[in-house]
Design an enzyme around this catalytic site. Structure first.
Site, PDB file in Angstrom:
ATOM      1  N   ASP A 229       0.818  -1.215   0.000  1.00 53.16           N
ATOM      2  CA  ASP A 229       0.000   0.000   0.000  1.00 53.16           C
ATOM      3  C   ASP A 229       0.851   1.264   0.000  1.00 53.16           C
ATOM      4  OD1 ASP A 229      -1.951  -1.896   0.434  1.00 53.16           O
ATOM      5  OD2 ASP A 229      -2.858  -0.866   2.152  1.00 53.16           O
ATOM      6  N   HIS A 390       3.606  -2.244   3.264  1.00 55.88           N
ATOM      7  CA  HIS A 390       3.692  -0.956   2.560  1.00 55.88           C
ATOM      8  C   HIS A 390       4.967  -0.824   1.736  1.00 55.88           C
ATOM      9  CE1 HIS A 390       0.907  -0.474   5.903  1.00 55.88           C
ATOM     10  NE2 HIS A 390       0.304   0.437   5.161  1.00 55.88           N
TER      11      HIS A 390
END
Ligand SMILES: *[C@@H]1O[C@H](CO)[C@@H](O)[C@H](O)[C@H]1NC(C)=O
Ligand SMILES: *[C@@H]1O[C@H](CO)[C@@H](O)[C@H](O)[C@H]1NC(C)=O
Ligand SMILES: *[C@@H]1O[C@H](CO)[C@@H](O)[C@H](O)[C@H]1NC(C)=O
Ligand SMILES: *[C@@H]1O[C@H](CO)[C@@H](O)[C@H](O)[C@H]1NC(C)=O
Length: 491
Positions: A229, A390
């Protein structure tokens, strides 16, 4: 001359709002307008790294002390960098350097998915085409004063973001969008009234409530649906090289504010066969936004991805996993299926907490220990799983390349690692509106079946309207005054 007119307009707005801060922000907005987005971006969201501006030169180098490779990745590996020992992956560690693109793709290049259009003409950033980065995407109607800045005003004056949002709002017509009032801050603790109603709201961040339309796992046991992400980031290229070297595909949930900064990285991800999905414009908890704001957050990100890649994703992930039936319904109405991450029957969520490492809240070692616990817990599930990781920060990319991905690759029992669409057996053509011919995907309506959805009168907006109507007034005055000033300057 035009510049002077603009300065006059901004000064007027500054006066209308009688707030010096706005003038400062307006000046900042000017810098954004004149420079590439990465150099002038205002970073405010929780997961946007403040190191973006400080490392934007791309020249920060890895210190000699951190270059010892002790991870599962052999030195001289094709990722183009070496991974520090786990104990050194902490807040304040030196960032990896930014790798240049391996390959540039020209307009007309053919993506690896059948039925999608060729790559469009190269993306050129112009400040007046896009909302201010990392601020709640403007709806054309002024947002509550807490988040009211003059860079919104600049954008609204030059481009009036309302036209796009009004168009996207039409996608909600005919859908049953629940009339919940936005939550205070996307958390249970912050909003006890909404929390008391969490089950009826289907609120994931407050009790883990899901609906059958949510993707929260992969159906097949011992299968990990890999995703990252918040990119495209400065270090995404390192991750990309590693994924390629290991023949792993991932889903990238990208932030619109980052897409317009690093379109080339997004193109490399897409062209390498990774899945691209929407992760909002400014990374706010969506349940706290008005319906118009949620539409704007999703719409602007979708538009940025379309501008760079020529395609419109059909998957989205709500930041922080913050979703309820209102946000779900909006997302599905706009043609995007929500994807969260796995929550076990006992309530543990598969969040590596890697995003807490750059801020020093957890260490790299702690995050990796959490990941190892996730893998152990995953073996107890009857399905596969999805984990939150992430690619925005140097630390999170180091953890992925050096530790989590290698640990999963050598895990016993063997794990299958695929992107999320792939592990859910969703054909790649269904992942983009341009190639999708499946009329039952994305799902045509909001919550699966139950009637717990309140409202239903088709009213899109909730209590957010009140504050917006209040805020509309000073803005209208400013706009009228601004245009009067512009006319007088030009005539
Ligand atoms: C990569 O994975 C695909 C699909 O699992 C497989 O068909 C292919 O042979 C693999 N390639 C390499 C180089 O491992
Ligand atoms: C793993 O499962 C145990 C037992 O349910 C739980 O206490 C722990 O929080 C879980 N950890 C993770 C990261 O899922
Ligand atoms: C359409 O999507 C649904 C839901 O993912 C899936 O079950 C179905 O197999 C898909 N059909 C085609 C033709 O791809
Ligand atoms: C969604 O669609 C299904 C079948 O297409 C229907 O049974 C269900 O009632 C619909 N749900 C809502 C909330 O509209």
């Amino acid at each position: 001359m035009q510049l002077h007119a603009l300065v006059a307009l901004l000064t007027l707005i500054g006066a209308a709002n009688a707030n010096d801060r706005h003038v400062r922000l307006a000046k900042k907005a000017f810098n954004v307008a004149r420079a590439p987005p990465s150099s002038g971006s205002t970073i405010t969201s929780a997961t946007s790294t403040s190191s973006i501006s400080s490392s934007s030169s791309g020249s920060s180098s890895t210190s000699a002390g951190a270059s010892t490779t002790t991870s599962a990745v052999a030195s001289g590996s094709p990722i183009g960098t070496s991974i520090p020992p786990l104990s050194q992956i902490t807040s304040g560690m030196p960032s990896q350097s930014t790798l240049p693109p391996t390959k540039t793709y020209s307009a007309g290049a053919t993506p690896p998915i059948s039925g999608v259009p060729p790559l469009p003409t190269p993306f050129v950033y112009r400040a007046t085409d896009w909302p201010p980065q990392d601020q709640i995407a403007p709806t054309g109607v002024f947002p509550p004063s807490a988040i009211y800045t003059n860079s919104h005003a600049l954008f609204a004056l030059l481009r009036s973001g309302s036209a796009e949002v009004a168009e996207w709002m039409k996608e909600l017509d005919g859908f049953n969008i629940p009339d919940f009032s936005p939550t205070a801050d996307g958390t249970c603790v912050g909003d006890p009234v909404a929390a008391a109603d969490a089950a009826d709201r289907g609120w994931w961040t407050c009790g883990g409530y899901t609906r059958v339309t949510d993707i929260t796992a992969c159906p097949d046991k011992l299968t990990w649906g890999v995703s990252f992400d918040d990119g495209p980031g400065f270090y995404s290229k390192q991750l990309l090289n590693f994924l390629t070297s290991q023949n792993i595909t991932s889903t990238f949930f990208v932030v619109g504010s980052r897409v317009i900064e690093r379109p080339q990285v997004l193109i490399e991800e897409y062209m390498a066969g990774h899945e691209i999905a929407v992760h909002t414009w400014s990374h706010r908890p969506l349940t706290m936004l008005t319906t118009e704001q949620v539409v704007a957050e999703l719409g602007w990100t979708r538009k940025a991805i379309k501008a760079v890649l020529g395609v419109t994703p059909t998957l989205m992930r709500p930041p922080y996993g913050d979703i309820d039936d209102r946000v779900r319904a909006i997302s599905l109405a706009m043609g995007m299926v929500p994807v969260i991450w796995t929550r076990t029957p006992s309530g543990a969520t598969f969040d590596t907490n890697d995003w807490k490492v750059p801020g020093g809240v957890v260490t790299g070692s702690q995050s990796f220990a959490t990941f190892q616990a996730i893998l152990t817990n995953a073996t107890l599930l009857n399905t596969g799983f999805i984990v939150l990781e992430h690619d925005l920060y140097s630390q999170t990319v180091d953890l992925a390349i050096g530790y989590t991905l290698p640990a999963a690759m050598s895990f016993n029992p063997h794990l299958t690692m695929d992107s999320i669409g792939e592990c859910n057996h969703i054909p790649a053509t269904n992942l983009y509106r341009e190639s999708n011919k499946n009329t039952s995907f994305p799902y045509p309506n909001s919550t699966s079946s139950d009637s717990s959805v309140s409202g239903g009168s088709g009213g899109h907006s909730s209590s957010g309207d009140i504050s917006m109507n209040i805020d509309r007034i000073p803005m209208s005055i400013a706009v009228v005054a601004g245009f009067a000033a512009l006319s007088s300057l030009l005539l």
